[in-house]
Design a protein around this motif. Structure first.
Motif: not given
Length: 381
Positions: A76-81
Motif C-alpha cells: 500500500w506504499d506505506l513502507d515509509r521512514m
C-alpha cells in the motif's frame, strides 16, 4: 518528527464472532474477501489512495495472520521512514496500566504517545472491517470547511434497517444535533459508518476525561460523541454515496460477494484510478479444462477448473473436479472440490477438501465451512 495534517488509526482488533467459522482462528479484518484480498485491504488502500502516509493499526484478537499480511506496508506504499504503517498491539505500562483494549475510545487512548509523536492537526479513526472505496481527503476538506470539531461519515440506509445502526440526526447544514445508538424508532436514516475525523487537541481532552470516568464503556459511539454533543461541540455529518458494506454477518459477507458479480456493482474492483492493493502470493495461471463451464463468476490465479461454476467467487488455488458444480458460492483459497460434487449457496474457507460425490449446501440458507476441514459424506473432520 514532522507535523502531520492528519494521521489514520485503524481499529482492527475485533473478533467478528457473527462470522462464525470464518473467524475461529483469524481477526475479522484479516478474513479473505473477493478472491485475493483481505477485508482490511480496502481501508489500507483508501488511506494510500487518499494520500495518507501515516497509519496505526490497532490489533487484539488473533493478530498473527493480520500482522503477517500487513508486514511493512509495502503493498500500500506505506513502507515509509517518516510515518508509514505501524502495528499497535495492547500492552501494559508501569504500575500495570493498559492491557486489553476496553473499547474503541480506550484503544485510541492507550496509543496517545504514538499519535503525539506526529503532532497531527486531525486524527482519522477507521474500522478495518468494512468493504468500500472512499477518498478521505475529500472528507478532510469537508471537515475543515465546516470548521468542525468532529466529522462523522454517514451512509443512507433503508428505514427498516436503521434500528441496527447508530443514527445521526442532523440539521439542514449537516450539523449533528442528536446521536441515537440503534434506536427502536429512528428519526432519520443516516447511519454512522464508524469513520471519524477529530480535531486532535479536542479529542485528546475527551479521551483523557473519558478514561477517568469509571462508569464509561470507553466507546466513541456510546461515550465520546454524546459527551461532545452535550458540550455543544460542533459535530457534522459527511454524507457518503458510494458502495459501503459492513460484512459483520454471514449474510452480509455473502451478499457483498454476490454484489461483486452484478453488472452495476458500484464497488468495481477493476477501476484503475482507485486500485485495491494487497499482498501478492505466487500462483500459476488459471486453468480451465475441456469440460469446464464458467458463467457470471470471478476466478483468481492458480485455479484448476474442470467442472461448472455459476454465480460464484473462486479464490486462488481452488481445484474443482470433473462433473462437479458450484453455484452461488464463495470458495476460498486452496480448497479442493473433488469429482461429482454439488456445492450450492455455501461459503467454504481456506484449505478445505470436499470428497467425491457429495452435496454441500442448502437453498434456503447459507452454509459455512471453516478452514482446514475434510468434508466426507455428512461428516466434517
Amino acid at each position: 518528527m514532522l507535523k502531520k495534517e492528519m494521521i489514520a488509526m485503524i481499529l482492527a482488533g475485533g473478533q467478528g464472532s457473527r462470522l462464525r467459522e470464518l473467524t475461529e482462528n483469524v481477526a475479522k479484518p484479516a478474513v479473505s474477501f473477493g478472491g485475493k484480498y483481505k477485508i482490511i485491504d480496502f481501508t489500507l488502500s483508501n488511506c494510500s489512495n487518499s494520500g495518507i502516509d501515516t497509519v496505526g493499526i490497532l490489533t487484539q484478537y488473533e493478530p498473527h495472520i493480520l500482522n503477517n499480511h500487513v508486514g511493512n506496508g509495502s503493498p500500500w506504499d506505506l513502507d515509509r521512514m517518516n510515518g508509514g504503517v505501524t502495528i499497535l498491539q495492547p500492552h501494559t505500562k508501569k504500575n500495570d496500566e493498559g492491557g486489553w483494549y476496553k473499547g474503541t475510545a480506550n484503544a485510541i487512548y492507550q496509543n496517545l504517545r504514538f499519535i503525539e509523536q506526529y503532532n497531527p492537526d486531525n486524527v482519522l479513526i477507521l474500522s478495518g472491517d468494512h468493504i468500500y472505496k472512499m477518498n478521505y481527503g475529500k472528507m478532510l476538506r469537508f471537515h475543515l470547511d465546516k470548521k468542525a470539531d468532529a466529522t462523522i461519515g454517514v451512509f443512507e440506509v433503508p428505514l427498516k434497517e436503521a434500528s441496527s445502526f447508530g443514527i445521526m440526526n442532523v440539521n439542514k447544514d449537516m450539523s449533528i444535533y442528536e446521536f441515537e445508538e440503534k434506536p427502536e424508532k429512528p428519526k432519520s436514516t443516516l447511519a454512522s459508518m464508524g469513520i471519524y475525523i477529530f480535531n486532535w487537541k479536542i479529542l485528546k481532552k475527551y479521551l483523557n476525561e473519558d478514561e477517568k470516568d469509571k462508569k464509561s464503556e470507553n466507546d466513541f459511539g456510546k461515550n465520546i460523541i454524546p459527551n461532545m454533543l452535550n458540550d455543544n461541540k460542533k459535530l457534522v455529518a459527511y454524507p457518503f454515496e458510494g458502495y459501503w458494506k459492513d460484512v459483520g454477518t454471514i449474510e452480509s459477507f455473502w451478499d457483498a460477494h454476490m454484489d461483486l458479480l452484478k453488472e452495476d456493482n458500484k464497488l468495481n474492483l477493476f477501476e484503475k484510478d482507485w486500485k485495491i492493493n494487497t499482498r501478492q502470493y505466487t500462483y500459476p495461471p488459471l486453468y480451465l479444462g475441456e469440460g469446464a463451464i464458467v458463467e457470471k463468476s470471478l476466478l483468481d490465479k492458480g485455479c484448476e477448473i474442470e467442472g461448472e461454476i455459476k454465480n460464484s467467487v473462486i479464490f486462488p488455488g481452488v481445484k474443482v473436479g470433473k462433473n462437479s458444480r458450484v453455484y452461488d458460492s464463495v470458495i476460498m483459497a486452496n480448497t479442493i472440490i473433488e469429482e461429482g460434487v454439488i456445492v450450492e449457496k455455501t461459503i467454504i474457507a481456506e484449505r478445505v477438501t470436499v470428497k467425491k460425490n457429495i452435496y454441500v449446501g442448502n437453498k434456503d440458507e447459507i452454509t459455512v465451512i471453516g478452514e482446514d476441514k475434510i468434508i466426507d459424506s455428512d461428516k466434517i473432520k
